[in-house]
Design a protein around this motif. Structure first.
Motif, PDB file in Angstrom:
ATOM      1  N   HIS A   1       0.844  -1.200   0.000  1.00  0.00           N
ATOM      2  CA  HIS A   1       0.000   0.000   0.000  1.00  0.00           C
ATOM      3  C   HIS A   1       0.879   1.248   0.000  1.00  0.00           C
ATOM      4  O   HIS A   1       1.877   1.315   0.709  1.00  0.00           O
ATOM      5  CB  HIS A   1      -0.920   0.001   1.220  1.00  0.00           C
ATOM      6  N   SER A   2       0.468   2.216  -0.809  1.00  0.00           N
ATOM      7  CA  SER A   2       1.217   3.468  -0.902  1.00  0.00           C
ATOM      8  C   SER A   2       0.465   4.585  -0.201  1.00  0.00           C
ATOM      9  O   SER A   2      -0.762   4.548  -0.072  1.00  0.00           O
ATOM     10  CB  SER A   2       1.459   3.849  -2.362  1.00  0.00           C
ATOM     11  N   TYR A   3       1.222   5.585   0.251  1.00  0.00           N
ATOM     12  CA  TYR A   3       0.650   6.787   0.847  1.00  0.00           C
ATOM     13  C   TYR A   3       1.055   7.959  -0.034  1.00  0.00           C
ATOM     14  O   TYR A   3       2.241   8.157  -0.315  1.00  0.00           O
ATOM     15  CB  TYR A   3       1.180   6.989   2.267  1.00  0.00           C
ATOM     16  N   SER A   4       0.099   8.720  -0.502  1.00  0.00           N
ATOM     17  CA  SER A   4       0.413   9.741  -1.506  1.00  0.00           C
ATOM     18  C   SER A   4      -0.161  11.117  -1.186  1.00  0.00           C
ATOM     19  O   SER A   4      -0.216  11.982  -2.060  1.00  0.00           O
ATOM     20  CB  SER A   4      -0.094   9.288  -2.882  1.00  0.00           C
ATOM     21  N   GLU A   5      -0.581  11.337   0.064  1.00  0.00           N
ATOM     22  CA  GLU A   5      -1.119  12.648   0.431  1.00  0.00           C
ATOM     23  C   GLU A   5       0.037  13.603   0.706  1.00  0.00           C
ATOM     24  O   GLU A   5       0.763  13.450   1.684  1.00  0.00           O
ATOM     25  CB  GLU A   5      -2.029  12.521   1.650  1.00  0.00           C
TER      26      GLU A   5
ATOM     27  N   VAL B   1       4.777  12.405  -6.890  1.00  0.00           N
ATOM     28  CA  VAL B   1       4.973  12.753  -8.292  1.00  0.00           C
ATOM     29  C   VAL B   1       5.572  14.152  -8.345  1.00  0.00           C
ATOM     30  O   VAL B   1       4.938  15.125  -7.923  1.00  0.00           O
ATOM     31  CB  VAL B   1       3.647  12.702  -9.081  1.00  0.00           C
ATOM     32  N   LEU B   2       6.791  14.254  -8.851  1.00  0.00           N
ATOM     33  CA  LEU B   2       7.463  15.547  -8.902  1.00  0.00           C
ATOM     34  C   LEU B   2       6.952  16.393 -10.059  1.00  0.00           C
ATOM     35  O   LEU B   2       6.642  15.888 -11.138  1.00  0.00           O
ATOM     36  CB  LEU B   2       8.973  15.350  -9.053  1.00  0.00           C
ATOM     37  N   GLN B   3       6.893  17.698  -9.812  1.00  0.00           N
ATOM     38  CA  GLN B   3       6.574  18.670 -10.840  1.00  0.00           C
ATOM     39  C   GLN B   3       7.662  19.734 -10.838  1.00  0.00           C
ATOM     40  O   GLN B   3       8.200  20.082  -9.786  1.00  0.00           O
ATOM     41  CB  GLN B   3       5.221  19.322 -10.567  1.00  0.00           C
ATOM     42  N   LYS B   4       7.967  20.245 -12.005  1.00  0.00           N
ATOM     43  CA  LYS B   4       9.012  21.255 -12.114  1.00  0.00           C
ATOM     44  C   LYS B   4       8.695  22.463 -11.234  1.00  0.00           C
ATOM     45  O   LYS B   4       7.598  23.007 -11.276  1.00  0.00           O
ATOM     46  CB  LYS B   4       9.168  21.696 -13.568  1.00  0.00           C
ATOM     47  N   GLY B   5       9.685  22.870 -10.441  1.00  0.00           N
ATOM     48  CA  GLY B   5       9.538  24.048  -9.610  1.00  0.00           C
ATOM     49  C   GLY B   5       8.705  23.856  -8.361  1.00  0.00           C
ATOM     50  O   GLY B   5       8.445  24.816  -7.637  1.00  0.00           O
ATOM     51  N   LYS B   6       8.288  22.613  -8.075  1.00  0.00           N
ATOM     52  CA  LYS B   6       7.413  22.354  -6.936  1.00  0.00           C
ATOM     53  C   LYS B   6       8.110  21.495  -5.885  1.00  0.00           C
ATOM     54  O   LYS B   6       9.009  20.715  -6.185  1.00  0.00           O
ATOM     55  CB  LYS B   6       6.135  21.638  -7.398  1.00  0.00           C
ATOM     56  N   MET B   7       7.666  21.643  -4.656  1.00  0.00           N
ATOM     57  CA  MET B   7       8.131  20.828  -3.542  1.00  0.00           C
ATOM     58  C   MET B   7       6.959  20.031  -2.986  1.00  0.00           C
ATOM     59  O   MET B   7       5.878  20.581  -2.765  1.00  0.00           O
ATOM     60  CB  MET B   7       8.716  21.717  -2.433  1.00  0.00           C
ATOM     61  N   ASN B   8       7.167  18.737  -2.779  1.00  0.00           N
ATOM     62  CA  ASN B   8       6.167  17.884  -2.141  1.00  0.00           C
ATOM     63  C   ASN B   8       6.544  17.701  -0.668  1.00  0.00           C
ATOM     64  O   ASN B   8       7.665  17.276  -0.369  1.00  0.00           O
ATOM     65  CB  ASN B   8       6.099  16.508  -2.807  1.00  0.00           C
ATOM     66  N   THR B   9       5.620  17.993   0.229  1.00  0.00           N
ATOM     67  CA  THR B   9       5.841  17.799   1.661  1.00  0.00           C
ATOM     68  C   THR B   9       4.789  16.837   2.186  1.00  0.00           C
ATOM     69  O   THR B   9       3.587  17.051   2.004  1.00  0.00           O
ATOM     70  CB  THR B   9       5.752  19.130   2.428  1.00  0.00           C
ATOM     71  N   VAL B  10       5.246  15.779   2.837  1.00  0.00           N
ATOM     72  CA  VAL B  10       4.357  14.737   3.359  1.00  0.00           C
ATOM     73  C   VAL B  10       4.458  14.723   4.879  1.00  0.00           C
ATOM     74  O   VAL B  10       5.545  14.545   5.434  1.00  0.00           O
ATOM     75  CB  VAL B  10       4.723  13.354   2.787  1.00  0.00           C
ATOM     76  N   GLU B  11       3.337  14.928   5.552  1.00  0.00           N
ATOM     77  CA  GLU B  11       3.288  14.863   7.018  1.00  0.00           C
ATOM     78  C   GLU B  11       3.135  13.401   7.424  1.00  0.00           C
ATOM     79  O   GLU B  11       2.222  12.710   6.962  1.00  0.00           O
ATOM     80  CB  GLU B  11       2.095  15.678   7.539  1.00  0.00           C
TER      81      GLU B  11
END
Length: 292
Positions: free
Chosen positions: A147-151, A238-248
Protein backbone atom coordinates in the motif's frame (compact mmCIF):
# COMPACT_ATOMS: atom_id res chain seq x y z
CA UNK A 1 36.45 2.96 6.17
CA UNK A 2 37.38 0.34 3.57
CA UNK A 3 36.54 0.16 -0.12
CA UNK A 4 34.54 -2.44 -2.01
CA UNK A 5 32.81 -3.27 -5.26
CA UNK A 6 29.45 -4.97 -5.70
CA UNK A 7 27.02 -5.87 -8.44
CA UNK A 8 25.46 -8.58 -10.60
CA UNK A 9 27.81 -10.99 -12.34
CA UNK A 10 27.32 -10.27 -16.05
CA UNK A 11 29.09 -11.04 -19.30
CA UNK A 12 29.17 -7.34 -20.24
CA UNK A 13 28.28 -3.89 -18.90
CA UNK A 14 24.91 -3.80 -20.64
CA UNK A 15 21.65 -3.90 -18.69
CA UNK A 16 20.62 -7.47 -17.93
CA UNK A 17 17.01 -8.65 -18.19
CA UNK A 18 15.74 -11.28 -15.73
CA UNK A 19 12.36 -12.94 -16.23
CA UNK A 20 9.71 -13.73 -13.66
CA UNK A 21 7.48 -16.66 -14.61
CA UNK A 22 6.13 -17.60 -11.20
CA UNK A 23 9.39 -19.05 -9.89
CA UNK A 24 11.95 -17.28 -7.71
CA UNK A 25 14.25 -14.85 -9.48
CA UNK A 26 17.96 -15.70 -9.17
CA UNK A 27 20.61 -13.07 -9.85
CA UNK A 28 24.32 -14.02 -9.69
CA UNK A 29 26.08 -11.44 -7.54
CA UNK A 30 29.58 -10.61 -6.35
CA UNK A 31 31.05 -8.45 -3.60
CA UNK A 32 34.77 -7.71 -3.30
CA UNK A 33 36.88 -5.89 -0.75
CA UNK A 34 39.28 -3.43 -2.38
CA UNK A 35 41.42 -2.27 0.55
CA UNK A 36 44.38 -4.46 1.45
CA UNK A 37 44.81 -2.77 4.83
CA UNK A 38 41.31 -2.69 6.37
CA UNK A 39 38.05 -4.60 6.22
CA UNK A 40 34.97 -3.27 4.42
CA UNK A 41 31.61 -3.35 6.18
CA UNK A 42 28.32 -2.63 4.42
CA UNK A 43 24.67 -3.62 4.19
CA UNK A 44 23.05 -4.57 0.88
CA UNK A 45 19.51 -3.48 -0.02
CA UNK A 46 17.42 -4.39 -3.07
CA UNK A 47 14.71 -2.19 -4.57
CA UNK A 48 12.23 -3.44 -7.19
CA UNK A 49 10.12 -0.86 -9.04
CA UNK A 50 10.99 1.61 -6.30
CA UNK A 51 10.05 -0.52 -3.27
CA UNK A 52 12.15 -2.45 -0.78
CA UNK A 53 12.51 -6.09 -1.84
CA UNK A 54 13.34 -8.81 0.74
CA UNK A 55 15.76 -11.44 -0.53
CA UNK A 56 17.88 -14.36 0.55
CA UNK A 57 21.44 -15.32 -0.29
CA UNK A 58 22.20 -18.74 -1.70
CA UNK A 59 25.83 -19.84 -1.65
CA UNK A 60 27.48 -21.94 -4.34
CA UNK A 61 27.39 -24.96 -2.00
CA UNK A 62 23.60 -24.69 -1.74
CA UNK A 63 23.36 -23.18 1.74
CA UNK A 64 20.79 -20.41 2.02
CA UNK A 65 20.26 -17.48 4.37
CA UNK A 66 17.00 -16.25 5.84
CA UNK A 67 14.97 -13.86 3.73
CA UNK A 68 15.45 -10.30 4.93
CA UNK A 69 15.66 -6.74 3.61
CA UNK A 70 19.31 -6.07 4.45
CA UNK A 71 22.19 -8.53 4.51
CA UNK A 72 25.41 -7.29 6.09
CA UNK A 73 28.90 -8.03 4.78
CA UNK A 74 32.19 -7.78 6.63
CA UNK A 75 34.83 -8.32 3.97
CA UNK A 76 38.34 -8.94 5.26
CA UNK A 77 40.69 -6.79 3.21
CA UNK A 78 40.53 -8.00 -0.42
CA UNK A 79 38.12 -10.86 0.27
CA UNK A 80 35.65 -11.72 -2.50
CA UNK A 81 32.33 -13.55 -2.32
CA UNK A 82 30.05 -14.79 -5.10
CA UNK A 83 26.50 -16.00 -4.54
CA UNK A 84 22.94 -15.78 -5.87
CA UNK A 85 20.43 -13.16 -4.75
CA UNK A 86 17.10 -14.99 -4.69
CA UNK A 87 13.64 -13.48 -4.26
CA UNK A 88 9.98 -13.64 -5.20
CA UNK A 89 8.86 -10.15 -6.33
CA UNK A 90 6.65 -8.24 -3.90
CA UNK A 91 5.30 -6.02 -6.68
CA UNK A 92 4.59 -6.38 -10.41
CA UNK A 93 2.09 -7.89 -12.83
CA UNK A 94 2.16 -9.73 -16.12
CA UNK A 95 3.59 -7.62 -18.94
CA UNK A 96 5.45 -5.18 -16.66
CA UNK A 97 9.07 -4.23 -17.09
CA UNK A 98 10.54 -2.95 -13.83
CA UNK A 99 13.92 -1.75 -12.66
CA UNK A 100 15.80 -3.58 -9.92
CA UNK A 101 18.53 -1.66 -8.08
CA UNK A 102 21.14 -2.86 -5.58
CA UNK A 103 22.25 -0.32 -2.97
CA UNK A 104 24.79 -0.45 -0.15
CA UNK A 105 24.76 1.32 3.21
CA UNK A 106 28.30 1.98 4.48
CA UNK A 107 29.13 0.78 8.01
CA UNK A 108 25.50 -0.03 8.95
CA UNK A 109 26.42 -1.00 12.53
CA UNK A 110 27.52 2.54 13.35
CA UNK A 111 25.33 4.56 15.68
CA UNK A 112 26.13 7.67 17.75
CA UNK A 113 27.23 7.03 21.32
CA UNK A 114 24.42 9.04 22.87
CA UNK A 115 21.78 11.68 22.23
CA UNK A 116 24.29 14.53 22.39
CA UNK A 117 26.23 13.27 19.35
CA UNK A 118 23.79 13.18 16.49
CA UNK A 119 26.06 13.45 13.44
CA UNK A 120 26.57 10.27 11.39
CA UNK A 121 29.12 11.88 9.08
CA UNK A 122 30.06 9.58 6.20
CA UNK A 123 28.58 6.55 7.97
CA UNK A 124 25.47 5.10 6.32
CA UNK A 125 26.24 6.76 2.97
CA UNK A 126 24.54 5.08 0.03
CA UNK A 127 25.99 3.74 -3.22
CA UNK A 128 24.08 1.88 -5.90
CA UNK A 129 24.40 -0.07 -9.12
CA UNK A 130 22.82 0.91 -12.40
CA UNK A 131 19.33 -0.61 -12.70
CA UNK A 132 18.84 -4.08 -14.13
CA UNK A 133 15.43 -5.11 -15.50
CA UNK A 134 12.80 -7.62 -14.45
CA UNK A 135 10.31 -8.72 -17.12
CA UNK A 136 7.10 -10.17 -15.71
CA UNK A 137 5.81 -13.09 -17.77
CA UNK A 138 3.19 -13.73 -15.07
CA UNK A 139 1.54 -11.96 -12.16
CA UNK A 140 3.27 -12.09 -8.79
CA UNK A 141 2.45 -14.96 -6.47
CA UNK A 142 0.30 -14.43 -3.39
CA UNK A 143 -2.60 -12.15 -2.65
CA UNK A 144 -1.07 -9.58 -0.30
CA UNK A 145 -0.50 -6.17 -1.86
CA UNK A 146 1.70 -3.28 -0.88
CA UNK A 147 0.00 0.00 0.00
CA UNK A 148 1.22 3.47 -0.90
CA UNK A 149 0.65 6.79 0.85
CA UNK A 150 0.41 9.74 -1.51
CA UNK A 151 -1.12 12.65 0.43
CA UNK A 152 1.31 15.52 -0.02
CA UNK A 153 1.17 19.29 0.13
CA UNK A 154 2.51 20.69 -3.14
CA UNK A 155 3.93 24.22 -3.21
CA UNK A 156 6.47 26.29 -5.10
CA UNK A 157 10.05 25.58 -4.04
CA UNK A 158 10.74 28.22 -1.36
CA UNK A 159 12.87 31.19 -2.35
CA UNK A 160 15.44 30.45 0.37
CA UNK A 161 16.13 27.06 -1.22
CA UNK A 162 16.28 28.60 -4.66
CA UNK A 163 18.82 31.10 -3.42
CA UNK A 164 21.02 28.28 -2.09
CA UNK A 165 20.91 26.33 -5.34
CA UNK A 166 23.93 26.51 -7.60
CA UNK A 167 23.88 27.30 -11.29
CA UNK A 168 25.13 24.50 -13.49
CA UNK A 169 26.45 25.44 -16.92
CA UNK A 170 25.82 22.81 -19.61
CA UNK A 171 25.14 23.85 -23.21
CA UNK A 172 23.70 27.02 -21.80
CA UNK A 173 22.66 28.10 -18.34
CA UNK A 174 20.36 25.72 -16.48
CA UNK A 175 18.83 25.65 -13.06
CA UNK A 176 20.44 23.26 -10.56
CA UNK A 177 16.99 22.48 -9.19
CA UNK A 178 15.81 21.28 -12.61
CA UNK A 179 18.53 18.63 -12.68
CA UNK A 180 18.99 17.49 -9.09
CA UNK A 181 16.43 15.90 -6.77
CA UNK A 182 16.73 16.43 -3.01
CA UNK A 183 15.01 14.44 -0.26
CA UNK A 184 14.82 15.31 3.46
CA UNK A 185 13.39 13.92 6.69
CA UNK A 186 12.58 16.76 9.07
CA UNK A 187 11.75 16.58 12.78
CA UNK A 188 8.57 18.17 14.09
CA UNK A 189 10.78 20.66 15.95
CA UNK A 190 12.72 22.51 13.21
CA UNK A 191 15.44 23.44 15.69
CA UNK A 192 16.20 19.86 16.69
CA UNK A 193 19.07 17.71 15.36
CA UNK A 194 17.14 14.50 15.97
CA UNK A 195 13.62 13.14 15.65
CA UNK A 196 11.86 12.56 18.96
CA UNK A 197 8.92 10.36 19.82
CA UNK A 198 6.52 10.88 22.72
CA UNK A 199 3.87 8.49 24.01
CA UNK A 200 4.77 6.00 21.26
CA UNK A 201 4.38 8.43 18.34
CA UNK A 202 6.91 10.36 16.27
CA UNK A 203 5.77 13.16 13.99
CA UNK A 204 8.00 14.16 11.09
CA UNK A 205 7.96 15.54 7.56
CA UNK A 206 9.31 14.13 4.33
CA UNK A 207 10.23 16.62 1.58
CA UNK A 208 11.21 15.97 -2.01
CA UNK A 209 11.89 18.53 -4.73
CA UNK A 210 13.92 19.28 -7.84
CA UNK A 211 15.00 17.15 -10.78
CA UNK A 212 12.98 15.53 -13.52
CA UNK A 213 9.22 15.28 -13.45
CA UNK A 214 8.93 11.69 -12.32
CA UNK A 215 7.42 9.38 -9.70
CA UNK A 216 9.42 8.33 -6.63
CA UNK A 217 8.60 5.64 -4.10
CA UNK A 218 10.09 6.29 -0.67
CA UNK A 219 10.67 3.73 2.08
CA UNK A 220 11.27 4.81 5.67
CA UNK A 221 13.84 2.66 7.48
CA UNK A 222 14.27 2.40 11.25
CA UNK A 223 17.37 0.46 12.30
CA UNK A 224 17.69 -0.62 8.64
CA UNK A 225 14.22 -2.22 8.61
CA UNK A 226 11.33 -0.77 6.53
CA UNK A 227 8.49 0.48 8.69
CA UNK A 228 4.87 1.15 7.93
CA UNK A 229 3.79 4.76 8.20
CA UNK A 230 0.19 5.92 8.08
CA UNK A 231 -0.78 2.29 7.43
CA UNK A 232 1.26 2.21 4.22
CA UNK A 233 4.42 0.45 3.04
CA UNK A 234 5.88 3.40 1.13
CA UNK A 235 5.28 7.01 0.18
CA UNK A 236 4.60 7.77 -3.48
CA UNK A 237 5.20 11.29 -4.81
CA UNK A 238 4.97 12.75 -8.29
CA UNK A 239 7.46 15.55 -8.90
CA UNK A 240 6.57 18.67 -10.84
CA UNK A 241 9.01 21.25 -12.11
CA UNK A 242 9.54 24.05 -9.61
CA UNK A 243 7.41 22.35 -6.94
CA UNK A 244 8.13 20.83 -3.54
CA UNK A 245 6.17 17.88 -2.14
CA UNK A 246 5.84 17.80 1.66
CA UNK A 247 4.36 14.74 3.36
CA UNK A 248 3.29 14.86 7.02
CA UNK A 249 4.04 11.52 8.66
CA UNK A 250 3.38 9.84 11.98
CA UNK A 251 5.35 6.78 13.09
CA UNK A 252 4.36 4.28 15.76
CA UNK A 253 7.41 3.84 18.03
CA UNK A 254 5.85 1.75 20.80
CA UNK A 255 7.91 -1.33 19.89
CA UNK A 256 11.25 0.51 19.60
CA UNK A 257 14.04 1.02 22.11
CA UNK A 258 15.13 4.45 23.24
CA UNK A 259 17.90 5.13 20.68
CA UNK A 260 17.27 4.30 17.01
CA UNK A 261 18.43 5.27 13.55
CA UNK A 262 15.97 6.55 10.95
CA UNK A 263 16.42 7.43 7.26
CA UNK A 264 14.50 7.36 3.99
CA UNK A 265 15.43 5.97 0.58
CA UNK A 266 13.65 7.20 -2.57
CA UNK A 267 13.75 5.24 -5.83
CA UNK A 268 12.11 6.05 -9.16
CA UNK A 269 9.27 3.77 -10.24
CA UNK A 270 7.76 2.82 -13.57
CA UNK A 271 9.79 3.30 -16.73
CA UNK A 272 11.66 6.32 -15.35
CA UNK A 273 14.48 4.07 -14.13
CA UNK A 274 15.66 4.02 -17.77
CA UNK A 275 16.32 7.76 -17.92
CA UNK A 276 16.55 9.17 -14.38
CA UNK A 277 20.04 9.04 -12.87
CA UNK A 278 18.88 10.73 -9.61
CA UNK A 279 18.02 7.37 -8.07
CA UNK A 280 18.22 5.91 -5.55
CA UNK A 281 18.48 8.79 -3.08
CA UNK A 282 18.96 8.59 0.69
CA UNK A 283 18.37 11.17 3.38
CA UNK A 284 21.04 11.57 6.02
CA UNK A 285 20.67 9.13 8.89
CA UNK A 286 19.26 10.67 12.06
CA UNK A 287 18.72 9.65 15.65
CA UNK A 288 15.17 8.70 16.52
CA UNK A 289 14.87 9.12 20.28
CA UNK A 290 11.95 7.27 21.84
CA UNK A 291 10.99 9.20 24.96
CA UNK A 292 8.65 6.59 26.32
Amino acid sequence: MGAFSFGPVTANDEQQVFEYSGEEIRIPFKVTGMDKDVSSDFGLLVFLDGVSQPYRIEENNGTSSKEQVMHKFYLKNEESKQFDIVFTPVIGQKGDKAGVVFATILQPDYEPEDESKTNYGIYHSLNATLPQEIYFKSDIAGTSKLHSYSEAAVQDIPEEIRNQAETIITDGSSDYLDETTTIELLPEDPGSNSISAKIGKAKLKFRIYGGLETTYRTTIFVNHIPVQIMGSDFVETVLQKGKMNTVELELNTSDLGKINTIYAVSVVSGKDYLTNSNSPLKTKSQLLVNES
